[in-house]
Design an enzyme around this catalytic site. Structure first.
Site, PDB file in Angstrom:
ATOM      1  N   HIS A 262       0.873  -1.181   0.000  1.00 44.08           N
ATOM      2  CA  HIS A 262       0.000   0.000   0.000  1.00 44.08           C
ATOM      3  C   HIS A 262       0.901   1.219   0.000  1.00 44.08           C
ATOM      4  CE1 HIS A 262      -3.620   2.397   0.782  1.00 44.08           C
ATOM      5  NE2 HIS A 262      -2.774   3.180   1.442  1.00 44.08           N
ATOM      6  N   CYS A 263       0.842   1.998  -1.063  1.00 47.28           N
ATOM      7  CA  CYS A 263       1.764   3.131  -1.225  1.00 47.28           C
ATOM      8  C   CYS A 263       1.115   4.415  -0.692  1.00 47.28           C
ATOM      9  CB  CYS A 263       2.119   3.303  -2.704  1.00 47.28           C
ATOM     10  SG  CYS A 263       3.191   4.719  -2.991  1.00 47.28           S
ATOM     11  N   PRO A 264       1.641   4.982   0.397  1.00 48.05           N
ATOM     12  CA  PRO A 264       1.032   6.217   0.918  1.00 48.05           C
ATOM     13  C   PRO A 264       1.221   7.398  -0.025  1.00 48.05           C
ATOM     14  CG  PRO A 264       3.029   5.662   2.128  1.00 48.05           C
ATOM     15  CD  PRO A 264       2.771   4.520   1.203  1.00 48.05           C
ATOM     16  N   GLY A 267      -1.370   6.900  -2.504  1.00 43.19           N
ATOM     17  CA  GLY A 267      -2.653   6.935  -1.806  1.00 43.19           C
ATOM     18  C   GLY A 267      -3.447   5.660  -1.983  1.00 43.19           C
TER      19      GLY A 267
END
Ligand SMILES: [Zn+2]
Ligand SMILES: [Zn+2]
Length: 421
Positions: A262-264, A267
């Protein structure tokens, strides 16, 4: 309402009329009191008064012995969550939420939590989506929950580019360099930036590979003979058997196929459908950073030669007269190390056909990776094949193309009328 009231396993002491208390008023309500809506579900839309996360308590059903705690969260862009109310007693609604049935006091929602509750029959299917993604029209755009991270990535890419573009905005020959040379440099900058933004938005706004949930009454079970298979697992939140290499993303609250991470900064999840765009975005971002630093250095060298000042005096003058290009180059140089490191990490993963999730968990530390087909083939499969042979089809779009009244409505988390006993 206090938190401990929400988590109690016994029937709470309600200071408002309990659902059963309204039974005697059924007849006098002229049909608005007790209404068993089992056969005719009515949807209620909870519109947030402010765009902040709010929790609406769903109380325990008085005659139930099971725990019932749930919350309803607001979403921006006008996308409010909808619950399907199957029974109504006075102001209480019997709803399904986050895998549980419970009573919610609709008359006090605004008072306690700032939500508005109004009946509606025209429900947008996106609003019943149980995950935390923001869904565009017909599910074609799927944005993850970390919108601020996505905005920050846009800003960090755009602002240095814009500053350098302005610094090279020469109307005539300058610093001994012709107008055409400056123009070519600007065009190249715009091309690299445009490609970068296309890949960023494509990766961030597409369905990463979400696996739609099953209806609550579905009883997923592992295929015969696969009970001990380490790859296959049952997700009790999504009520499905998760395919190999997939994972339930806690941030997006969905199971995602071929989950990488999950790439912050994007997003959203990076997974089966958007991995290639993410990897190419990293490549392009590195190219943009290098180009921004090079073009700023080139401009400074030309300015230094034209100024005929000593180096120290020139540096002071440059900081005083043109601090913005220097600042942009400094920001770009600061981003270089993390972005290049991330790119190298993902190039290595692509070469050995592993996902970030598998690498971090050390899945293949003591096992053979059956997906490893050799370096060249792995790179082709990870990145090039997605682009050349088209992105794998989304599982969401067919769901949102169907009308709400379709019985398969329950396939992505809402409840069908026959689910309520
Ligand atoms: Zn799941
Ligand atoms: Zn996610």
């Amino acid at each position: 309402m206090r938190e401990q009231e929400l988590t109690t396993t016994s029937a709470p002491q309600l200071d408002t009329p309990r659902p059963d208390d309204d039974d005697n008023d059924d007849e006098s309500d002229g049909g608005t009191g007790v209404e068993d809506m089992t056969s005719q579900p009515v949807s209620y839309r909870f519109v947030p008064a402010r765009l902040r996360r709010r929790h609406v308590p769903v109380r325990q059903e008085p005659d139930s012995t099971s725990r019932c705690v749930a919350s309803i969260q607001s979403k921006p862009f006008g996308q409010a969550r909808v619950v399907n109310a199957y029974k109504r007693r006075g102001g209480w609604l019997w709803v399904w939420w986050d895998g549980r049935f419970g009573w919610v006091d609709s008359t006090r929602i605004y008072e306690t939590c700032g939500w508005r509750c109004s009946p509606t029959t025209n429900v947008d299917p996106r609003e019943a989506w149980p995950g935390d993604n923001y869904l565009g029209r017909k599910g074609r755009f799927v944005l993850g929950p970390d919108t601020s991270g996505f905005a920050a990535t846009n800003a960090m890419t755009t602002i240095p580019t814009l500053v350098v573009w302005c610094a090279t905005l020469k109307s005539s020959d300058d610093f001994g360099c012709s107008y055409d040379t400056w123009l070519i440099m600007r065009c190249l900058l715009v091309m690299i930036y445009g490609t970068c933004m296309y890949l960023l938005w494509r990766a961030a706004l597409m369905d990463p590979g979400v696996i739609p949930r099953n209806p609550p009454d579905a009883k997923p079970s592992l295929p015969p003979g696969c009970e001990d298979a380490p790859d296959l697992k049952i997700c009790h939140t999504c009520n499905l058997v998760r395919p190999a290499r997939s994972k339930h993303c806690g941030s997006c609250n969905n199971c995602v196929e071929l989950f990488d991470h999950h790439c912050p900064w994007l997003g959203t999840c990076v997974a089966k459908r958007n991995y290639a765009y993410f990897a190419l975005f990293l490549n392009c971002e590195v190219l943009l950073i290098v180009y921004v630093v090079c073009i700023t250095t080139f401009r400074m060298v030309l300015a230094f030669k034209a100024s005929e000042l000593p180096a120290t005096a020139f540096e002071i003058e440059e900081v005083q007269t043109a601090p913005w290009p220097l600042g942009a180059a400094a920001v770009a140089a600061g981003l270089a190390f993390p972005v290049v490191s991330l790119l190298c990490f993902h190039l290595r993963l692509a070469a050995i056909s592993q996902t970030t999730n598998e690498s971090v968990r050390g899945v293949y530390r003591h096992a053979i990776n059956s997906n490893d087909k050799g370096c060249r083939r792995n790179c082709y499969n990870s990145i090039y094949a997605t682009l050349r042979e088209a992105t794998p089809p989304s599982r969401l779009e067919p769901l949102f193309a169907r009308p709400c009244a379709d019985q398969s409505w329950g396939a992505y988390g809402a409840v069908r009328s026959d689910d309520v006993a």
